[in-house]
Write a protein that holds these residues in place. Structure first.
Motif, PDB file in Angstrom:
ATOM      1  N   LYS A 148      37.175 -13.724 -26.448  1.00 38.56           N
ATOM      2  CA  LYS A 148      36.857 -12.750 -27.491  1.00 38.56           C
ATOM      3  C   LYS A 148      36.572 -11.832 -27.392  1.00 38.56           C
ATOM      4  N   LYS A 163      45.907 -16.009 -28.720  1.00 34.40           N
ATOM      5  CA  LYS A 163      45.636 -16.228 -30.341  1.00 34.40           C
ATOM      6  C   LYS A 163      45.198 -15.408 -31.802  1.00 34.40           C
ATOM      7  N   HIS A 193      43.027 -19.907 -37.005  1.00 32.76           N
ATOM      8  CA  HIS A 193      41.184 -19.783 -36.803  1.00 32.76           C
ATOM      9  C   HIS A 193      40.656 -20.388 -38.200  1.00 32.76           C
ATOM     10  N   ASP A 240      48.392 -24.257 -34.519  1.00 34.20           N
ATOM     11  CA  ASP A 240      46.913 -24.425 -34.534  1.00 34.20           C
ATOM     12  C   ASP A 240      47.063 -25.094 -35.757  1.00 34.20           C
ATOM     13  N   ILE A 288      45.819 -30.017 -38.024  1.00 32.18           N
ATOM     14  CA  ILE A 288      46.978 -30.521 -36.973  1.00 32.18           C
ATOM     15  C   ILE A 288      46.061 -32.066 -36.442  1.00 32.18           C
TER      16      ILE A 288
HETATM   17  C1  LIG Z   1      32.875 -25.610 -33.117  1.00 30.27           C
HETATM   18  C2  LIG Z   1      34.192 -24.657 -33.475  1.00 30.27           C
HETATM   19  C3  LIG Z   1      34.355 -23.612 -32.418  1.00 30.27           C
HETATM   20  C4  LIG Z   1      35.831 -22.438 -32.548  1.00 30.27           C
HETATM   21  N1  LIG Z   1      35.320 -22.196 -30.796  1.00 30.27           N
HETATM   22  C5  LIG Z   1      36.476 -21.385 -31.694  1.00 30.27           C
HETATM   23  C6  LIG Z   1      36.462 -20.262 -30.570  1.00 30.27           C
HETATM   24  O1  LIG Z   1      35.651 -19.616 -29.668  1.00 30.27           O
HETATM   25  N2  LIG Z   1      38.005 -19.296 -29.559  1.00 30.27           N
HETATM   26  C7  LIG Z   1      38.794 -19.222 -30.668  1.00 30.27           C
HETATM   27  O2  LIG Z   1      39.997 -18.626 -30.553  1.00 30.27           O
HETATM   28  N3  LIG Z   1      38.455 -20.175 -31.376  1.00 30.27           N
HETATM   29  C8  LIG Z   1      37.831 -21.057 -31.931  1.00 30.27           C
HETATM   30  N4  LIG Z   1      38.117 -22.053 -32.505  1.00 30.27           N
HETATM   31  C9  LIG Z   1      39.384 -21.971 -33.580  1.00 30.27           C
HETATM   32  C10 LIG Z   1      40.027 -23.406 -33.089  1.00 30.27           C
HETATM   33  O3  LIG Z   1      40.488 -22.626 -31.433  1.00 30.27           O
HETATM   34  C11 LIG Z   1      40.953 -23.167 -34.000  1.00 30.27           C
HETATM   35  O4  LIG Z   1      41.487 -22.489 -33.800  1.00 30.27           O
HETATM   36  C12 LIG Z   1      40.958 -24.178 -35.286  1.00 30.27           C
HETATM   37  O5  LIG Z   1      39.797 -25.207 -35.357  1.00 30.27           O
HETATM   38  C13 LIG Z   1      42.426 -24.840 -35.679  1.00 30.27           C
HETATM   39  O6  LIG Z   1      41.741 -25.619 -36.974  1.00 30.27           O
HETATM   40  P1  LIG Z   1      41.655 -26.833 -37.956  1.00 30.27           P
HETATM   41  O7  LIG Z   1      40.051 -26.927 -37.064  1.00 30.27           O
HETATM   42  O8  LIG Z   1      41.976 -26.370 -38.688  1.00 30.27           O
HETATM   43  O9  LIG Z   1      42.527 -27.140 -36.903  1.00 30.27           O
HETATM   44  C14 LIG Z   1      36.734 -22.945 -33.295  1.00 30.27           C
HETATM   45  C15 LIG Z   1      36.181 -23.706 -34.173  1.00 30.27           C
HETATM   46  C16 LIG Z   1      35.714 -24.419 -34.374  1.00 30.27           C
HETATM   47  C17 LIG Z   1      35.726 -25.686 -35.149  1.00 30.27           C
END
Ligand SMILES: Cc1cc2nc3c(=O)[nH]c(=O)nc-3n(C[C@H](O)[C@H](O)[C@H](O)COP(=O)(O)O)c2cc1C
Length: 297
Positions: free
Chosen positions: A105, A171, A195, A226, A229
């Motif tokens: 983070k 990211k 995100h 992402d 997907i």
């Molecule tokens: C429960 C949860 C926790 C997540 N934690 C992080 C994280 O700590 N760091 C990060 O870069 N993205 C985090 N994400 C975002 C995902 O990496 C990703 O970018 C996102 O879920 C993509 O969108 P989608 O779920 O619609 O496919 C999180 C998403 C979810 C649902």
């Protein structure tokens, strides 16, 4: 009749992905090969797990969801990602044996960033990175689970690149401007992402992807995408528009929650199988052959 405004980037993204149509090319086509190379290593398919955090143990099972999907990534021979967590949790993920990219983070506590990156490298991460799209909140810097985030400059990102021998991944790139900055600071991969809708009206990653691909030209920055997907066809469209790989997201959660590692592995395999099917039906024998000439946008 009133007009309803739709500002949710998740919904806009889903509609955009679904609006892209595909033509078929059967004659002279073969059963496609989905293998890919990332960071000098070979993987079974250009499908990756999401950088998730904060998943507890589901349905009374012993391991957390984070460990369960990491085991699934290993079982499927794909690159694994994880997000916000303390070092002891990251060690548990490494202990699954999955090749894992550690996304740290953008903490306000700079020492914590350095500590987590150094720990990840020593523990055996394949790459490390940062989600630069989780900095701001509506009242200033965001507070994520009690931890304050902070803006990140190009110089700071470059210092992380120089801190580690591992490839560095940024990211949350959603513009040509940021993609070019990532190339300049020496990032080895970017994840084109909003995100899961952190800003309203975010451009769908697949919409901005061709511009980013073109801007990066023949640089060695690999592109992962992402958001939204959920199937092999979605991955296929992402690859056709310029991505080197795509990560599933919340689409994996129902199978993971229900059946743990086997559920997640089954879901990931079905995404890969559908990708192979689409490649075969569209006349692309290898992942690197895929282009946008089969798409109708
Ligand atoms: C429960 C949860 C926790 C997540 N934690 C992080 C994280 O700590 N760091 C990060 O870069 N993205 C985090 N994400 C975002 C995902 O990496 C990703 O970018 C996102 O879920 C993509 O969108 P989608 O779920 O619609 O496919 C999180 C998403 C979810 C649902």
């Amino acid at each position: 009749m009133g007009y309803t405004r739709i500002s949710d980037a998740n919904e806009i993204t889903q509609e955009y992905i679904d609006s892209i149509l595909v033509e078929a090319r059967y004659i002279d086509s073969v059963i496609a090969d989905t293998t890919v190379s990332f960071f000098g290593k070979h993987y079974a398919m250009p499908v990756m797990t999401p950088a998730f955090s904060h998943l507890g143990a589901y349905n009374g099972r012993e391991k957390t969801g984070l460990e369960e999907y990491s085991l699934a990534a290993k079982e499927c021979g794909i690159l694994n990602f994880c997000g916000m967590m303390e070092n002891d949790m990251f060690q548990k993920i490494i202990d699954t044996g999955a090749d894992t990219v550690r996304i740290v983070k953008p903490y306000a506590d700079h020492g914590k960033i350095l500590d987590q990156m150094q720990f990840a490298e020593a523990a055996g991460a394949v790459a490390i990175g940062m989600d630069i799209d989780h900095i701001f909140g509506e009242k200033g810097a965001d507070i994520v689970v009690g931890e304050e985030m902070a803006p990140q400059t190009s110089e700071m990102l470059q210092s992380y690149v120089e801190l580690t021998k591992l490839p560095f991944v940024v990211k949350g790139v959603l513009s040509v401007t940021d993609a070019l900055k990532c190339a300049k600071i020496g990032a080895k991969a970017i994840i084109v992402s909003h995100h899961h809708g952190r800003i309203p009206y975010a451009v769908p990653p697949l919409m901005v992807l061709p511009e980013i691909k073109e801007a990066l030209g023949d640089s060695d920055v690999q592109i992962i995408v992402d958001c939204g997907i959920a199937s092999g066809v979605d991955v296929f469209k992402a690859l056709a528009l310029g991505a080197d790989a795509a990560a599933v997201g919340r689409s994996m959660l129902p199978s993971l929650e229900k059946d743990g590692t086997e559920g997640a592995a089954g879901f990931l395999r079905s995404v890969g199988n559908e990708l192979r099917y689409m490649m075969s039906c569209c006349g692309f024998a290898a992942v690197t052959d895929i282009d946008d000439s089969v798409l109708y946008i």
